[in-house]
Design an enzyme around this catalytic site. Structure first.
Site, PDB file in Angstrom:
ATOM      1  CE1 TYR A 197      11.069  -3.220   0.285  1.00  0.00           C
ATOM      2  CE2 TYR A 197      10.155  -4.398   2.165  1.00  0.00           C
ATOM      3  CZ  TYR A 197      10.437  -3.214   1.512  1.00  0.00           C
ATOM      4  OH  TYR A 197      10.085  -2.020   2.086  1.00  0.00           O
TER       5      TYR A 197
ATOM      6  CE  LYS B 242       9.918   0.148   4.883  1.00  0.00           C
ATOM      7  NZ  LYS B 242      10.179   1.523   5.357  1.00  0.00           N
TER       8      LYS B 242
HETATM    9  P1  NAD Z   1      14.014   7.974  -0.859  1.00  0.00           P
HETATM   10  O1  NAD Z   1      15.313   7.349  -1.232  1.00  0.00           O
HETATM   11  O2  NAD Z   1      13.631   9.219  -1.525  1.00  0.00           O
HETATM   12  O3  NAD Z   1      13.946   8.186   0.718  1.00  0.00           O
HETATM   13  C1  NAD Z   1      14.671   7.408   1.646  1.00  0.00           C
HETATM   14  C2  NAD Z   1      15.262   8.385   2.626  1.00  0.00           C
HETATM   15  O4  NAD Z   1      15.934   7.703   3.688  1.00  0.00           O
HETATM   16  C3  NAD Z   1      16.302   9.319   1.968  1.00  0.00           C
HETATM   17  O5  NAD Z   1      15.913  10.650   2.168  1.00  0.00           O
HETATM   18  C4  NAD Z   1      17.585   9.013   2.711  1.00  0.00           C
HETATM   19  O6  NAD Z   1      18.397  10.134   2.867  1.00  0.00           O
HETATM   20  C5  NAD Z   1      17.001   8.544   4.046  1.00  0.00           C
HETATM   21  N1  NAD Z   1      17.989   7.848   4.850  1.00  0.00           N
HETATM   22  C6  NAD Z   1      18.621   6.663   4.610  1.00  0.00           C
HETATM   23  N2  NAD Z   1      19.530   6.427   5.573  1.00  0.00           N
HETATM   24  C7  NAD Z   1      19.476   7.477   6.466  1.00  0.00           C
HETATM   25  C8  NAD Z   1      20.165   7.829   7.640  1.00  0.00           C
HETATM   26  N3  NAD Z   1      21.136   7.060   8.140  1.00  0.00           N
HETATM   27  N4  NAD Z   1      19.821   8.982   8.266  1.00  0.00           N
HETATM   28  C9  NAD Z   1      18.855   9.785   7.768  1.00  0.00           C
HETATM   29  N5  NAD Z   1      18.172   9.505   6.648  1.00  0.00           N
HETATM   30  C10 NAD Z   1      18.482   8.372   5.995  1.00  0.00           C
HETATM   31  O7  NAD Z   1      12.911   6.822  -1.108  1.00  0.00           O
HETATM   32  P2  NAD Z   1      11.372   6.706  -0.720  1.00  0.00           P
HETATM   33  O8  NAD Z   1      10.868   5.570  -1.549  1.00  0.00           O
HETATM   34  O9  NAD Z   1      10.699   8.016  -0.769  1.00  0.00           O
HETATM   35  O10 NAD Z   1      11.458   6.177   0.788  1.00  0.00           O
HETATM   36  C11 NAD Z   1      10.819   6.809   1.877  1.00  0.00           C
HETATM   37  C12 NAD Z   1      10.149   5.751   2.752  1.00  0.00           C
HETATM   38  O11 NAD Z   1       9.064   5.190   2.027  1.00  0.00           O
HETATM   39  C13 NAD Z   1      11.059   4.586   3.140  1.00  0.00           C
HETATM   40  O12 NAD Z   1      10.780   4.214   4.483  1.00  0.00           O
HETATM   41  C14 NAD Z   1      10.595   3.497   2.203  1.00  0.00           C
HETATM   42  O13 NAD Z   1      10.856   2.201   2.699  1.00  0.00           O
HETATM   43  C15 NAD Z   1       9.115   3.794   2.185  1.00  0.00           C
HETATM   44  N6  NAD Z   1       8.362   3.153   1.097  1.00  0.00           N
HETATM   45  C16 NAD Z   1       8.756   3.318  -0.192  1.00  0.00           C
HETATM   46  C17 NAD Z   1       8.054   2.675  -1.202  1.00  0.00           C
HETATM   47  C18 NAD Z   1       8.485   2.801  -2.637  1.00  0.00           C
HETATM   48  O14 NAD Z   1       8.072   1.980  -3.443  1.00  0.00           O
HETATM   49  N7  NAD Z   1       9.271   3.790  -2.988  1.00  0.00           N
HETATM   50  C19 NAD Z   1       6.926   1.900  -0.889  1.00  0.00           C
HETATM   51  C20 NAD Z   1       6.539   1.766   0.436  1.00  0.00           C
HETATM   52  C21 NAD Z   1       7.270   2.402   1.430  1.00  0.00           C
END
Ligand code: NAD
Length: 258
Positions: A158, A165
């Site tokens: 990570y 984060k």
């Molecule tokens: P996802 O890939 O669907 O979403 C990530 C998003 O970030 C995408 O829509 C991407 O286009 C956007 N992004 C990246 N770089 C960018 C930029 N320069 N400008 C604009 N947008 C940008 O994945 P997700 O898992 O739904 O992630 C959403 C959030 O949830 C993130 O912050 C992630 O860290 C957090 N999260 C995810 C998990 C998991 O296990 N999936 C757990 C906890 C937190």
């Protein structure tokens, strides 16, 4: 549920149907909100437009790469023009380069560190600054971001995302303090692992999923729709006394010592 009836919301972070932001957008729309969805670059535009057609009322679809101050300013201007104000913002954006998520953390380059912190943490500050006047015009608002336990504890691979984060969660507290007097709340949900596009960049992610199934008190993984239920609570009027908070939605995993 009609918690968000008549409210206008901006959702940043939909990439595809697995995105946590998409589950939250669907739930917000069901709860009565009119939405603006953003896409990051032309590569994702079609996906987001297609998903948008399934929502009613139809959302605005706008570009936003969060590394561009210009695009953030244009996004704010478009939201103001179309909605006249804003009630809530979902920030669901994170990025780190592939090598930063594979090599040991100690190898993180200055460029990879800067990029991960810029996209995953600073973007919340920039977007909050942009939307704060739009929320003030409505007498207040709610800002929500998504974080992960990797901010507090070490998870293999990570790496710099955990550091980003930690910065994001600290930003939630500082932003909540700055914007609270305008009745703008700022919170995060710390979600358990969910298989999404972003998660697929983390080597060994399926081991993390398995660990949660074995160790979490509820003995299962969570679903994006469950994060969305908590998000609607924090985005809407029922969360009105909650700010500067990180709410964990992870089937209880974070409580376990082993
Ligand atoms: P996802 O890939 O669907 O979403 C990530 C998003 O970030 C995408 O829509 C991407 O286009 C956007 N992004 C990246 N770089 C960018 C930029 N320069 N400008 C604009 N947008 C940008 O994945 P997700 O898992 O739904 O992630 C959403 C959030 O949830 C993130 O912050 C992630 O860290 C957090 N999260 C995810 C998990 C998991 O296990 N999936 C757990 C906890 C937190």
């Amino acid at each position: 549920m009609s918690d968000l009836q008549g409210k206008h919301g901006l959702i940043v972070g939909v990439a595809n149907k697995r995105s946590i932001a998409w589950s939250i957008a669907q739930a917000a729309s069901r709860a009565g909100a009119m939405l603006a969805l953003t896409y990051q670059g032309e590569r994702l535009e079609e996906n987001v437009r297609e998903l948008g057609t399934t929502l009613s009322p139809s959302p605005l679809i706008l570009p936003c790469d969060v590394t561009s101050d210009e695009q953030i300013a244009e996004l704010g201007a478009a939201v103001e023009r179309e909605f006249g104000g804003l009630d809530f913002l979902l920030h669901a954006v994170a990025f780190a380069s592939r090598e930063a998520l594979q090599a040991p953390y100690v190898q993180t380059s200055r460029a990879a560190f800067r990029e991960a912190l810029d996209i995953s943490a600073y973007s919340l500050v920039a977007l909050s600054r942009e939307v704060a006047p739009l929320m003030s015009a409505r007498g207040g608002g709610s800002i929500l971001t998504l974080t992960y336990l990797g901010s507090q504890r070490v998870f293999p691979n990570y790496n710099v995302m955990g550091v980003a984060k930690a910065a994001l969660e600290a930003s939630v507290r500082y932003l909540a303090s700055d914007l609270g007097p305008q009745n703008i709340r700022v919170n995060a949900i710390s979600a358990g692992p969910i298989k999404t596009l972003a998660a697929s960049g983390i080597s060994g992610f399926s081991n993390i999923l398995q660990l949660y199934r074995e160790r979490a008190p509820l003995r299962r993984n969570i679903e994006a729709a469950e994060v969305a239920d908590a998000a609607i609570f924090l985005l809407g009027p029922r969360g009105c006394a909650i700010t500067a908070e990180v709410l964990t939605v992870d089937a209880g995993f974070q409580a376990m010592g082993m």
